[in-house]
Design a protein around this motif. Structure first.
Motif, PDB file in Angstrom:
ATOM      1  N   ARG A  71       0.823  -1.237  -0.083  1.00  0.00           N
ATOM      2  CA  ARG A  71      -0.067  -0.113  -0.110  1.00  0.00           C
ATOM      3  C   ARG A  71       0.816   1.253   0.026  1.00  0.00           C
ATOM      4  O   ARG A  71       1.391   1.738   0.996  1.00  0.00           O
ATOM      5  CB  ARG A  71      -0.742   0.092   1.256  1.00  0.00           C
ATOM      6  CG  ARG A  71      -2.253  -0.851   1.126  1.00  0.00           C
ATOM      7  CD  ARG A  71      -2.843  -0.814  -0.031  1.00  0.00           C
ATOM      8  NE  ARG A  71      -4.033  -1.732  -0.488  1.00  0.00           N
ATOM      9  CZ  ARG A  71      -3.888  -2.648  -1.110  1.00  0.00           C
ATOM     10  NH1 ARG A  71      -2.666  -2.892  -1.789  1.00  0.00           N
ATOM     11  NH2 ARG A  71      -5.034  -3.681  -1.308  1.00  0.00           N
ATOM     12  N   PRO A  72       1.077   1.917  -0.963  1.00  0.00           N
ATOM     13  CA  PRO A  72       1.748   2.996  -1.325  1.00  0.00           C
ATOM     14  C   PRO A  72       1.411   4.541  -0.707  1.00  0.00           C
ATOM     15  O   PRO A  72       0.296   4.415  -0.353  1.00  0.00           O
ATOM     16  CB  PRO A  72       1.816   3.402  -2.770  1.00  0.00           C
ATOM     17  CG  PRO A  72       0.719   2.982  -3.034  1.00  0.00           C
ATOM     18  CD  PRO A  72       0.231   1.691  -2.504  1.00  0.00           C
ATOM     19  N   THR A  73       2.378   5.378  -0.039  1.00  0.00           N
ATOM     20  CA  THR A  73       2.097   6.285   0.542  1.00  0.00           C
ATOM     21  C   THR A  73       1.844   7.483  -0.775  1.00  0.00           C
ATOM     22  O   THR A  73       1.175   8.473  -0.376  1.00  0.00           O
ATOM     23  CB  THR A  73       3.102   6.766   1.372  1.00  0.00           C
ATOM     24  OG1 THR A  73       4.304   6.899   0.829  1.00  0.00           O
ATOM     25  CG2 THR A  73       3.249   5.987   2.781  1.00  0.00           C
ATOM     26  N   GLU A  74       2.593   7.252  -1.811  1.00  0.00           N
ATOM     27  CA  GLU A  74       2.385   8.198  -2.842  1.00  0.00           C
ATOM     28  C   GLU A  74       1.674   7.644  -4.034  1.00  0.00           C
ATOM     29  O   GLU A  74       1.782   6.423  -4.521  1.00  0.00           O
ATOM     30  CB  GLU A  74       3.838   8.459  -3.474  1.00  0.00           C
ATOM     31  CG  GLU A  74       4.046   9.401  -4.677  1.00  0.00           C
ATOM     32  CD  GLU A  74       3.237  10.691  -4.594  1.00  0.00           C
ATOM     33  OE1 GLU A  74       2.438  10.938  -5.165  1.00  0.00           O
ATOM     34  OE2 GLU A  74       3.995  11.439  -3.689  1.00  0.00           O
ATOM     35  N   THR A  75       0.533   8.259  -4.524  1.00  0.00           N
ATOM     36  CA  THR A  75      -0.418   7.648  -5.500  1.00  0.00           C
ATOM     37  C   THR A  75      -0.527   8.453  -6.697  1.00  0.00           C
ATOM     38  O   THR A  75      -1.921   8.578  -7.251  1.00  0.00           O
ATOM     39  CB  THR A  75      -1.906   7.486  -4.754  1.00  0.00           C
ATOM     40  OG1 THR A  75      -2.090   8.755  -4.108  1.00  0.00           O
ATOM     41  CG2 THR A  75      -1.628   6.450  -3.574  1.00  0.00           C
ATOM     42  N   SER A  76       0.139   9.554  -6.911  1.00  0.00           N
ATOM     43  CA  SER A  76      -0.014  10.244  -8.121  1.00  0.00           C
ATOM     44  C   SER A  76       0.448   9.529  -9.381  1.00  0.00           C
ATOM     45  O   SER A  76       1.450   9.844  -9.979  1.00  0.00           O
ATOM     46  CB  SER A  76       0.981  11.477  -8.071  1.00  0.00           C
ATOM     47  OG  SER A  76       2.365  11.092  -7.708  1.00  0.00           O
ATOM     48  N   PRO A  83      -5.488   5.788  -4.679  1.00  0.00           N
ATOM     49  CA  PRO A  83      -5.089   4.594  -3.797  1.00  0.00           C
ATOM     50  C   PRO A  83      -5.623   3.441  -4.122  1.00  0.00           C
ATOM     51  O   PRO A  83      -6.861   3.427  -4.689  1.00  0.00           O
ATOM     52  CB  PRO A  83      -5.606   4.920  -2.296  1.00  0.00           C
ATOM     53  CG  PRO A  83      -5.886   6.486  -2.410  1.00  0.00           C
ATOM     54  CD  PRO A  83      -6.334   6.936  -4.014  1.00  0.00           C
TER      55      PRO A  83
END
Length: 213
Positions: A71-76, A83
């Motif tokens: 589960r990434p913290t960056e979703t751009s 997300p």
């Protein structure tokens, strides 16, 4: 992927301003120099071998197992940034022989990860089926039913018939990406028309593909 020991993708060495520096993976990448967005890609014979199709399914399953739970913290992301949902993983987003390194006629790694984004594993498997088997109205007939069965079995898909609906859904999802490709209006129309032709073709072969599964 590096932390879990997955070796089927480049490693990030450094980031210099906005450019990632990656490790080099030796091998052949069967890219078609005449390819146009939304159109089929010419493939060398070794990509279509049974062994290559089986190895593709196994490599893709290893990738999905590796990414499950991340589960990434960056979703751009480049396409539809969001997300990952409950049934989604963050994966490649543009799998095909042209983004795969082959060695000795077999796939060993996936490259060119700029389209990485949340996706359902089954949808990515279906998208890979279109590209690696390959499927489509402009592809020469013969062997696609057998190669589809080999791919899903090598991947370990328990519910084989579910790939049929996913083959349709992945094409509908791909249409949403066209607006990011900076295509001219006429080129956009050509890409959309080809997607429509793929779906019409799929309708004509659903029975044969289902029977092979």
């Amino acid at each position: 992927m590096e932390a879990t020991g997955f070796d089927g993708a480049p490693r990030v060495i450094a980031v210099e301003e906005s450019t990632e520096v990656l490790t080099y993976i030796d091998g052949d990448v069967p890219a078609d120099p005449g390819w146009q967005p939304g159109m089929p890609s010419r493939l060398p014979a070794y990509v279509l071998s049974d062994d290559a199709i089986i190895a593709t399914g196994e490599l893709l399953r290893r990738l999905h197992d590796t990414l499950d739970g991340f589960r990434p913290t960056e979703t751009s992301y480049r396409f539809h940034p969001h997300p990952p949902g409950r049934d989604e993983i963050v994966s490649h987003g543009d799998l095909g022989p042209w983004n795969t390194v082959y060695r000795g006629g077999l796939p060993v790694a996936f490259i060119d990860w700029d389209s990485a984004q949340p996706t359902e594993p089954l949808i990515e498997l279906a998208s890979a089926a279109w590209s690696f088997i390959p499927l489509g109205p402009n592809e020469p007939p013969g062997g696609e039913q057998r190669r589809l069965r080999l791919l899903v079995d090598a991947y370990g898909l328990d519910d084989r018939p579910s790939i049929i609906t996913a083959l349709k859904d992945c094409k509908l999802i791909s249409v949403q990406q066209f607006r990011h490709w900076n295509l001219r209006p006429a080129d956009s129309a050509s890409a959309l028309e080809y997607r429509a032709a793929e779906l019409r073709w799929l309708q004509t072969v659903v029975g044969d593909l289902s029977a092979a599964l």
